[in-house]
Structures are given as structure tokens and as C-alpha cells.
Design a protein around this motif. Structure first.
Motif, PDB file in Angstrom:
ATOM      1  N   PHE A 118      33.607  34.556  36.342  1.00  0.00           N
ATOM      2  CA  PHE A 118      34.462  35.742  36.366  1.00  0.00           C
ATOM      3  C   PHE A 118      34.304  36.467  37.704  1.00  0.00           C
ATOM      4  O   PHE A 118      35.290  36.816  38.353  1.00  0.00           O
ATOM      5  N   THR A 119      33.076  36.670  38.113  1.00  0.00           N
ATOM      6  CA  THR A 119      32.798  37.362  39.374  1.00  0.00           C
ATOM      7  C   THR A 119      33.388  36.604  40.553  1.00  0.00           C
ATOM      8  O   THR A 119      33.983  37.198  41.462  1.00  0.00           O
ATOM      9  N   PHE A 125      39.538  36.484  45.254  1.00  0.00           N
ATOM     10  CA  PHE A 125      40.757  37.235  45.559  1.00  0.00           C
ATOM     11  C   PHE A 125      40.516  38.213  46.708  1.00  0.00           C
ATOM     12  O   PHE A 125      41.395  38.419  47.546  1.00  0.00           O
ATOM     13  N   LEU A 126      39.348  38.833  46.729  1.00  0.00           N
ATOM     14  CA  LEU A 126      39.023  39.743  47.836  1.00  0.00           C
ATOM     15  C   LEU A 126      38.987  39.002  49.167  1.00  0.00           C
ATOM     16  O   LEU A 126      39.517  39.481  50.172  1.00  0.00           O
ATOM     17  N   LYS A 139      46.883  47.967  48.447  1.00  0.00           N
ATOM     18  CA  LYS A 139      45.583  48.611  48.209  1.00  0.00           C
ATOM     19  C   LYS A 139      45.213  48.648  46.728  1.00  0.00           C
ATOM     20  O   LYS A 139      44.052  48.517  46.382  1.00  0.00           O
ATOM     21  N   GLU A 140      46.221  48.823  45.872  1.00  0.00           N
ATOM     22  CA  GLU A 140      45.933  48.885  44.434  1.00  0.00           C
ATOM     23  C   GLU A 140      45.370  47.557  43.935  1.00  0.00           C
ATOM     24  O   GLU A 140      44.427  47.533  43.150  1.00  0.00           O
ATOM     25  N   GLN A 141      45.941  46.456  44.396  1.00  0.00           N
ATOM     26  CA  GLN A 141      45.441  45.154  43.986  1.00  0.00           C
ATOM     27  C   GLN A 141      44.043  44.919  44.550  1.00  0.00           C
ATOM     28  O   GLN A 141      43.165  44.409  43.851  1.00  0.00           O
ATOM     29  N   GLN A 142      43.839  45.307  45.796  1.00  0.00           N
ATOM     30  CA  GLN A 142      42.513  45.148  46.397  1.00  0.00           C
ATOM     31  C   GLN A 142      41.484  45.956  45.610  1.00  0.00           C
ATOM     32  O   GLN A 142      40.390  45.469  45.319  1.00  0.00           O
ATOM     33  N   PHE A 143      41.835  47.179  45.239  1.00  0.00           N
ATOM     34  CA  PHE A 143      40.923  48.021  44.484  1.00  0.00           C
ATOM     35  C   PHE A 143      40.622  47.402  43.111  1.00  0.00           C
ATOM     36  O   PHE A 143      39.462  47.384  42.674  1.00  0.00           O
ATOM     37  N   GLN A 147      37.002  46.256  41.717  1.00  0.00           N
ATOM     38  CA  GLN A 147      36.454  46.717  40.439  1.00  0.00           C
ATOM     39  C   GLN A 147      36.072  45.541  39.540  1.00  0.00           C
ATOM     40  O   GLN A 147      35.017  45.558  38.897  1.00  0.00           O
ATOM     41  N   MET A 148      36.923  44.534  39.466  1.00  0.00           N
ATOM     42  CA  MET A 148      36.630  43.372  38.623  1.00  0.00           C
ATOM     43  C   MET A 148      35.418  42.612  39.155  1.00  0.00           C
ATOM     44  O   MET A 148      34.606  42.112  38.369  1.00  0.00           O
ATOM     45  N   THR A 149      35.290  42.531  40.479  1.00  0.00           N
ATOM     46  CA  THR A 149      34.110  41.881  41.060  1.00  0.00           C
ATOM     47  C   THR A 149      32.849  42.642  40.652  1.00  0.00           C
ATOM     48  O   THR A 149      31.847  42.033  40.252  1.00  0.00           O
TER      49      THR A 149
END
Length: 162
Positions: A118-119, A125-126, A139-143, A147-149
Motif C-alpha cells: 500500500f505504501t 505516485f509521488l 496539488k490536491e492529488q499530490q497531497f 497522505q496515503m503514503t
């Protein structure tokens, strides 16, 4: 205390697994929702329109080939499905360990692999997003990916405890 820790680890892994499974469901049933956004980032559409000077410098990185974009999307979905399955096995194993039916060490090992997967999805993606400079316009997708990372990393660290 061991049973309580296993129950807490089970809960932590269960919610992150449920989150990924919902994403997999939508990617399989409604692929265009994410495929269009993913393609937009990789084609650097907003960067070209909103930051033409930056695009002039790094626009050569974009991928335009529709077949390749589709293949990349389904590779991502395949990775999500694989990780979801490992996480589900980890959830089941932690439940079995909490009930005294399975060894805790083995259950945690599977759970760790799932949390690690998962991580790695979100960290990937980052990294890929950085290559395509999505921090300019997405920026929203990056954020969300950040957060998911962090959620995955926190779950991974917690599940290692034992």
C-alpha cells in the motif's frame, strides 16, 4: 496484551485495506474517472496551458501514446488488486492470530507485506508525479498521495510491533 495489540493491528490494517478496495472497485467499474486524470497528468496538459515556460523546459517528459497510457493505467490497477489481495490475507491472518488460531509472527509478516505494498503504491505516485511535475497543477492529488503514503507508513510501523 498480545491479543489487544493484534486486534488493534487488525483494525488498522482493515481500514486501509477497505480504502484501497473501494478504489480498486471504482477503477475496475468506472476506469475513466481515474484514467482521464492520470492521462492528463502524464500528458502534462495543465502544465502546458498554465505554465508554458516550465512546460517548454520539461515537456519532453510527457507521454502521449494512448495505448501506452492505457497500459500504464491497467498496470497500476493490477498492482492495486495484487496489494489488496495480500492485504485481505493479512487481515484474515491477523484475525486468526487474535483468535489464537494462527501464529502472530506469521500473521504480522503477511500484514507487513500488505501495508508495505500500500505504501509503495502511493510513494510511487509521488515519485512519478514529481517526474511529470504534477505539483504545478495537481496539488490536491499530490497531497492525497502524500497522505496515503503516510497512512501506509504509519500502518506498516504499527503492524511491525509485536
Amino acid at each position: 496484551m498480545e491479543t489487544a495489540l493484534l486486534v488493534a493491528q487488525l483494525g488498522a490494517l482493515s481500514v486501509v485495506t477497505a480504502w484501497l478496495l473501494l478504489g480498486v472497485r471504482d477503477n475496475v467499474l468506472y476506469p475513466d474517472q481515474n484514467r482521464i486524470l492520470t492521462s492528463m497528468v502524464v500528458r502534462m496538459e495543465l502544465l502546458k496551458r498554465e505554465h508554458p515556460d516550465a512546460f517548454a523546459q520539461i515537456g519532453h517528459r510527457r507521454i502521449e501514446n494512448p495505448a501506452l497510457l492505457n497500459t500504464l493505467f491497467w498496470i497500476i490497477v493490477g498492482a492495486e488488486i495484487l496489494v489488496s489481495l495480500v492485504m485481505l490475507v493479512g487481515v484474515g491472518a491477523l484475525a486468526g492470530a487474535a483468535l489464537g488460531l494462527l501464529p502472530a509472527a506469521g500473521a504480522r509478516a503477511v500484514a507487513v507485506l500488505g501495508a508495505f505494498g500500500f505504501t509503495m503504491i502511493w510513494a510511487s505516485f509521488l515519485v512519478a508525479g514529481n517526474h511529470f511535475a504534477y505539483w504545478f497543477c495537481h496539488k490536491e492529488q499530490q497531497f492525497t498521495h502524500y497522505q496515503m503514503t503516510m497512512w501506509g507508513l504509519g500502518t506498516l510501523i504499527f503492524v511491525v510491533q509485536g
